[in-house]
Write a protein that holds these residues in place. Sequence first.
Motif, PDB file in Angstrom:
ATOM      1  N   THR A 157       0.037   0.593  11.866  1.00 17.27           N
ATOM      2  CA  THR A 157       1.388   0.382  11.329  1.00 17.27           C
ATOM      3  C   THR A 157       1.389  -0.557  10.127  1.00 17.27           C
ATOM      4  O   THR A 157       2.439  -0.778   9.524  1.00 17.27           O
ATOM      5  CB  THR A 157       2.323  -0.190  12.418  1.00 17.27           C
ATOM      6  OG1 THR A 157       1.763  -1.404  12.924  1.00 17.27           O
ATOM      7  CG2 THR A 157       2.498   0.797  13.559  1.00 17.27           C
ATOM      8  N   SER A 158       0.236  -1.093   9.766  1.00 15.89           N
ATOM      9  CA  SER A 158       0.165  -2.013   8.628  1.00 15.89           C
ATOM     10  C   SER A 158       0.597  -1.381   7.303  1.00 15.89           C
ATOM     11  O   SER A 158       1.166  -2.077   6.457  1.00 15.89           O
ATOM     12  CB  SER A 158      -1.254  -2.576   8.499  1.00 15.89           C
ATOM     13  OG  SER A 158      -1.590  -3.367   9.622  1.00 15.89           O
ATOM     14  N   PRO A 159       0.336  -0.077   7.038  1.00  9.98           N
ATOM     15  CA  PRO A 159       0.779   0.500   5.760  1.00  9.98           C
ATOM     16  C   PRO A 159       2.283   0.420   5.531  1.00  9.98           C
ATOM     17  O   PRO A 159       2.732   0.521   4.379  1.00  9.98           O
ATOM     18  CB  PRO A 159       0.322   1.968   5.868  1.00  9.98           C
ATOM     19  CG  PRO A 159      -0.848   1.930   6.780  1.00  9.98           C
ATOM     20  CD  PRO A 159      -0.506   0.871   7.797  1.00  9.98           C
ATOM     21  N   ILE A 160       3.064   0.239   6.594  1.00 15.11           N
ATOM     22  CA  ILE A 160       4.520   0.165   6.417  1.00 15.11           C
ATOM     23  C   ILE A 160       4.888  -1.040   5.553  1.00 15.11           C
ATOM     24  O   ILE A 160       5.811  -0.968   4.735  1.00 15.11           O
ATOM     25  CB  ILE A 160       5.235   0.077   7.781  1.00 15.11           C
ATOM     26  CG1 ILE A 160       4.928   1.313   8.634  1.00 15.11           C
ATOM     27  CG2 ILE A 160       6.738  -0.067   7.596  1.00 15.11           C
ATOM     28  CD1 ILE A 160       5.528   1.254  10.032  1.00 15.11           C
ATOM     29  N   TYR A 161       4.154  -2.134   5.717  1.00 11.04           N
ATOM     30  CA  TYR A 161       4.571  -3.358   5.035  1.00 11.04           C
ATOM     31  C   TYR A 161       3.486  -4.028   4.189  1.00 11.04           C
ATOM     32  O   TYR A 161       3.794  -4.863   3.338  1.00 11.04           O
ATOM     33  CB  TYR A 161       5.094  -4.387   6.054  1.00 11.04           C
ATOM     34  CG  TYR A 161       4.192  -4.592   7.251  1.00 11.04           C
ATOM     35  CD1 TYR A 161       3.077  -5.419   7.196  1.00 11.04           C
ATOM     36  CD2 TYR A 161       4.447  -3.946   8.457  1.00 11.04           C
ATOM     37  CE1 TYR A 161       2.254  -5.605   8.282  1.00 11.04           C
ATOM     38  CE2 TYR A 161       3.623  -4.123   9.561  1.00 11.04           C
ATOM     39  CZ  TYR A 161       2.531  -4.954   9.467  1.00 11.04           C
ATOM     40  OH  TYR A 161       1.715  -5.129  10.551  1.00 11.04           O
ATOM     41  N   ALA A 162       2.198  -3.704   4.373  1.00 13.46           N
ATOM     42  CA  ALA A 162       1.119  -4.435   3.700  1.00 13.46           C
ATOM     43  C   ALA A 162       1.165  -4.257   2.180  1.00 13.46           C
ATOM     44  O   ALA A 162       1.182  -5.244   1.425  1.00 13.46           O
ATOM     45  CB  ALA A 162      -0.238  -3.995   4.244  1.00 13.46           C
ATOM     46  N   PHE A 163       1.170  -3.008   1.688  1.00 12.81           N
ATOM     47  CA  PHE A 163       1.154  -2.777   0.243  1.00 12.81           C
ATOM     48  C   PHE A 163       2.462  -3.236  -0.397  1.00 12.81           C
ATOM     49  O   PHE A 163       2.471  -3.763  -1.515  1.00 12.81           O
ATOM     50  CB  PHE A 163       0.904  -1.295  -0.053  1.00 12.81           C
ATOM     51  CG  PHE A 163       0.641  -1.006  -1.505  1.00 12.81           C
ATOM     52  CD1 PHE A 163      -0.374  -1.662  -2.185  1.00 12.81           C
ATOM     53  CD2 PHE A 163       1.410  -0.084  -2.190  1.00 12.81           C
ATOM     54  CE1 PHE A 163      -0.621  -1.399  -3.530  1.00 12.81           C
ATOM     55  CE2 PHE A 163       1.175   0.183  -3.531  1.00 12.81           C
ATOM     56  CZ  PHE A 163       0.150  -0.471  -4.201  1.00 12.81           C
ATOM     57  N   ARG A 164       3.564  -3.049   0.307  1.00  9.39           N
ATOM     58  CA  ARG A 164       4.856  -3.519  -0.211  1.00  9.39           C
ATOM     59  C   ARG A 164       4.842  -5.024  -0.411  1.00  9.39           C
ATOM     60  O   ARG A 164       5.316  -5.543  -1.428  1.00  9.39           O
ATOM     61  CB  ARG A 164       5.973  -3.140   0.770  1.00  9.39           C
ATOM     62  CG  ARG A 164       7.365  -3.580   0.322  1.00  9.39           C
ATOM     63  CD  ARG A 164       8.378  -3.415   1.431  1.00  9.39           C
ATOM     64  NE  ARG A 164       8.106  -4.335   2.531  1.00  9.39           N
ATOM     65  CZ  ARG A 164       8.858  -4.417   3.631  1.00  9.39           C
ATOM     66  NH1 ARG A 164       9.908  -3.633   3.783  1.00  9.39           N
ATOM     67  NH2 ARG A 164       8.558  -5.272   4.584  1.00  9.39           N
ATOM     68  N   GLN A 165       4.279  -5.748   0.576  1.00  8.12           N
ATOM     69  CA  GLN A 165       4.233  -7.199   0.468  1.00  8.12           C
ATOM     70  C   GLN A 165       3.300  -7.639  -0.655  1.00  8.12           C
ATOM     71  O   GLN A 165       3.570  -8.625  -1.358  1.00  8.12           O
ATOM     72  CB  GLN A 165       3.781  -7.808   1.802  1.00  8.12           C
ATOM     73  CG  GLN A 165       4.003  -9.308   1.927  1.00  8.12           C
ATOM     74  CD  GLN A 165       5.470  -9.692   1.887  1.00  8.12           C
ATOM     75  OE1 GLN A 165       6.335  -8.867   2.175  1.00  8.12           O
ATOM     76  NE2 GLN A 165       5.742 -10.933   1.495  1.00  8.12           N
TER      77      GLN A 165
END
Length: 642
Positions: free
Chosen positions: A43-51
Amino acid sequence: MTQTKTPGETAGVVATGQSSHKSNEFRMLVLGALGVVYGDIGTSPIYAFRQALSVRPGGPQANFEAEVLGLLSLIIWALTITVTVKYIFFVTRADNKGEGGTLSLMSLAASSFAKAPGWIIAIGVVGAALFFGDAIITPAISVLSAVEGVTVVAPDLERWVVPVTFVIIIGVFMVQRFGTAGVSKVFGPVTAVWFLVMGVVGLSHIVVNPQVLLALNPAYGILFLATHPDLAALVLGAVFLAVTGVEGLYVDLGHFGRKPIVTAWFIMVFPCLLLNYFGQGAYVLSHEPGSVDHPFFEMVPAWGLIPMIGLATCATIIASQAVITGAYSLTQQAIALNLLPRMTVLHTSETQSGQIYMPQVNVFLMIFVLLLVVSFGSSGELSNAYGIAVSGVMLVTVVLLGIVMWRVWKWHPIATLMVMTPFLLIDLGFFAANVTKLFQGGWVPAAVAVVLATLMSTWMSGRRRLAEKTRREEVPLEFLVENLAKKRPTVVPGTAIFLTSDIEGAPTALLHSLKHYKVLHEQNVILTVLTSSAPRVPDDEKVLIDAYNDLFYRVIITFGYMETPNIPKALGLARKLGWKFDIMSTSFFLSRRSLKPSHKRGLIRYWQDKMFMRLARNATDATEYFHIPTGRVVEIGTQVIL
């Protein structure tokens, strides 16, 4: 016409059937590993690249492409070096007889010494405490990030994100008492669909903008850090979000085995994660700088956005379930290793001993997760609190792994340093980057870890002082047995079992029983329960019986730290050793100590004693913990001044 098969043909059919069964079993393990092991990192792709994009300095279009490729390159190589190289090729090999996790690694490292050094125990305690910090943040940030996806469709619904997340998290914790056996059957398939959908969506944008594959060159990441030294800490902290959940590969090693976990990583998880991150990068590069707020959801076609949000919510619930189950297992290990007081352990499966439910831990986690959701309100804000705990656990893991390489695997110290130094430097870099966010939310897991480490150290030191004081006041067991053999008191029918943690001293309950009742049973068993450094102890090695004389027996039962102590069941094994054990003619004598603090000590020691006493009072009763029939227990109380 009747056909007959030769013995060779029959054997071939049987072998084929067995091979097919093993193949199906292996596929199910791989599918199960997808759901439980990789739910968090998935589930990290949901927020990692955005952050990571949010800390980009911005600027003209000329710098935009290099900056996006640099950030993407850092994420790709963080996944490759930290997960694929360090965890897949090294950490997962450091199993303690099939089991993994911080405390398993601590036990394995400690077993290489004649007497476990205190600093190794301290490192293990810190790692375990940090894991709990991670366990309260993962459900909050995962579910929040998924529910936030609805704002891409309807921005007006933003005010409902926290209430909906609140309800989902309460639901997740409320169903824990029913066990994960039934739910886990859908974990693997749902997570497999999740990874495949992420991969396909990412691939569709890579095809349109293949220049994003330039991020495979690590020079882009190195150049970004070199040209933005003032942002290095913020960027590394954001990049680190891509590898959160990696500890699941090691924690759940005992549930699935190394081969299924490694297979799942290479055939599905790693490729799909790479495709999705590259896809997000390609989507961002095809738009104006600063125009993309949530690349993971925005790059999904409009017709698939609602299903994607639903799938993401399911995936985050699975990720939450995995870390909650891990918290139960870690607590059980900590109790067995005497790092925490006894707590209620309920088994939710008749076939899988590892599936447990711990009510106290469940309530603790739920309260803190809900507080985090209300306090931070968004996954972006909560991401600042996420890294310290996970990077701390990874740092502890790499230190203990170095000890195992040197002392257990017998690597040369220079070879150990050559292999581990790069990993140590990377983990130190991630940890240092996350420490900079201490006052932006990182204090939350740090505070949780400090409190839990304090409780563990207080419990260990309190137990040690109590044992020393009790030992000074006890009579040597052999001396008592010899005197009673010479001058026997009245002997009554039946068997008396006296529980004691001290192998050499006479149990307090036995001394007080003789003092007040002045009788002995015809069979008196001095029973000590030990915890092995191994996860499980075979039945034929679990019970040791030694006879002092015809009145007294010494019985030592050894459980693995992953096992739930069950004394009646273990004593049943003693029949194979010639001891006829009848539970209905047996009385269990337990010492009930009433602890009092000593006012002669300093203020700090006084409050440590008070904390230890509170922990001892709240500990699960020994009768319940050891599964002793309540109708067969006699408790004898004594007062002890610490």
